[in-house]
Design a protein around this motif. Sequence first.
Motif, PDB file in Angstrom:
ATOM      1  N   LEU A  56       0.825  -1.208   0.000  1.00 12.21           N
ATOM      2  CA  LEU A  56       0.000   0.000   0.000  1.00 12.21           C
ATOM      3  C   LEU A  56       0.863   1.264   0.000  1.00 12.21           C
ATOM      4  N   LYS A  57       1.960   1.251   0.748  1.00  7.95           N
ATOM      5  CA  LYS A  57       2.845   2.415   0.774  1.00  7.95           C
ATOM      6  C   LYS A  57       3.511   2.630  -0.581  1.00  7.95           C
ATOM      7  N   LYS A  58       3.909   1.546  -1.234  1.00  5.69           N
ATOM      8  CA  LYS A  58       4.521   1.669  -2.563  1.00  5.69           C
ATOM      9  C   LYS A  58       3.507   2.197  -3.578  1.00  5.69           C
ATOM     10  N   VAL A  59       2.267   1.761  -3.471  1.00  2.00           N
ATOM     11  CA  VAL A  59       1.222   2.263  -4.368  1.00  2.00           C
ATOM     12  C   VAL A  59       0.982   3.744  -4.103  1.00  2.00           C
ATOM     13  N   ALA A  60       0.913   4.120  -2.838  1.00  2.58           N
ATOM     14  CA  ALA A  60       0.687   5.525  -2.488  1.00  2.58           C
ATOM     15  C   ALA A  60       1.831   6.408  -2.959  1.00  2.58           C
ATOM     16  N   ASP A  61       3.058   5.886  -2.937  1.00  3.21           N
ATOM     17  CA  ASP A  61       4.223   6.650  -3.379  1.00  3.21           C
ATOM     18  C   ASP A  61       4.447   6.563  -4.889  1.00  3.21           C
ATOM     19  N   ALA A  62       3.537   5.907  -5.594  1.00  3.33           N
ATOM     20  CA  ALA A  62       3.596   5.746  -7.054  1.00  3.33           C
ATOM     21  C   ALA A  62       4.806   4.934  -7.505  1.00  3.33           C
ATOM     22  N   LYS A  63       5.286   4.042  -6.653  1.00  4.30           N
ATOM     23  CA  LYS A  63       6.375   3.146  -7.039  1.00  4.30           C
ATOM     24  C   LYS A  63       5.826   1.892  -7.716  1.00  4.30           C
ATOM     25  N   ILE A  64       4.562   1.608  -7.443  1.00  3.38           N
ATOM     26  CA  ILE A  64       3.856   0.485  -8.063  1.00  3.38           C
ATOM     27  C   ILE A  64       2.564   1.054  -8.638  1.00  3.38           C
ATOM     28  N   SER A  65       2.169   0.549  -9.787  1.00  2.00           N
ATOM     29  CA  SER A  65       0.931   1.015 -10.398  1.00  2.00           C
ATOM     30  C   SER A  65       0.005  -0.175 -10.658  1.00  2.00           C
ATOM     31  N   PRO A  66      -0.846  -0.510  -9.685  1.00  2.00           N
ATOM     32  CA  PRO A  66      -1.739  -1.648  -9.868  1.00  2.00           C
ATOM     33  C   PRO A  66      -2.862  -1.330 -10.846  1.00  2.00           C
ATOM     34  N   ASN A  67      -3.524  -2.371 -11.284  1.00  4.33           N
ATOM     35  CA  ASN A  67      -4.633  -2.217 -12.224  1.00  4.33           C
ATOM     36  C   ASN A  67      -5.894  -1.869 -11.439  1.00  4.33           C
ATOM     37  N   LEU A  68      -5.979  -0.617 -11.014  1.00  6.44           N
ATOM     38  CA  LEU A  68      -7.126  -0.120 -10.255  1.00  6.44           C
ATOM     39  C   LEU A  68      -7.686   1.094 -10.975  1.00  6.44           C
ATOM     40  N   PRO A  69      -8.984   1.338 -10.808  1.00  4.40           N
ATOM     41  CA  PRO A  69      -9.585   2.497 -11.496  1.00  4.40           C
ATOM     42  C   PRO A  69      -9.097   3.815 -10.905  1.00  4.40           C
ATOM     43  N   GLU A  70      -8.509   4.629 -11.764  1.00  6.91           N
ATOM     44  CA  GLU A  70      -8.036   5.946 -11.337  1.00  6.91           C
ATOM     45  C   GLU A  70      -9.145   6.969 -11.546  1.00  6.91           C
TER      46      GLU A  70
END
Length: 146
Positions: A104-118
């Motif tokens: 979750l922290k990596k996603v929040a920091d934009a280090k990971i980009s999961p396939n979620l609706p933006e």
Amino acid sequence: MSYFLKETDYNAQIRSQILGILTNDTEDTLHLAELAAQEEIESHLRTRYDVAQIFDLDQEDADRSKLIVLYMIDITLYHLHSNITPDNVPEIRYLRYQRAMEWLKKVADAKISPNLPEYPESENPFDKGGGQFFFGGSNEKVSERY
């Protein structure tokens, strides 16, 4: 009342008898832990992703993000275990919770980009407009030696 997680979602990670012991066979305990886990996940994803769409209760099971379901179960089970014995949470639950929080922290920091609706660009409530970042700093260190 419908909830994001289904009873069958837990089958891959915990036996129903153990889950019954953790929740004292009350649905309210389970759903309160699920809602806490959902809030925890939303707090990390809210600025980039449309959490209302991610946690939409009208979604078909196939449309739900498998990673969100997995990590939500991990966080829920961690909270249930820590509710019973805060100092003696099973190591597997603690490790899976830590892994979920790191993701979750990596996603929040934009280090990971999961396939979620933006959010659509025009509807992002967190976009302040301009898209410029402010970077702070200081002058180079100056030596006073001659």
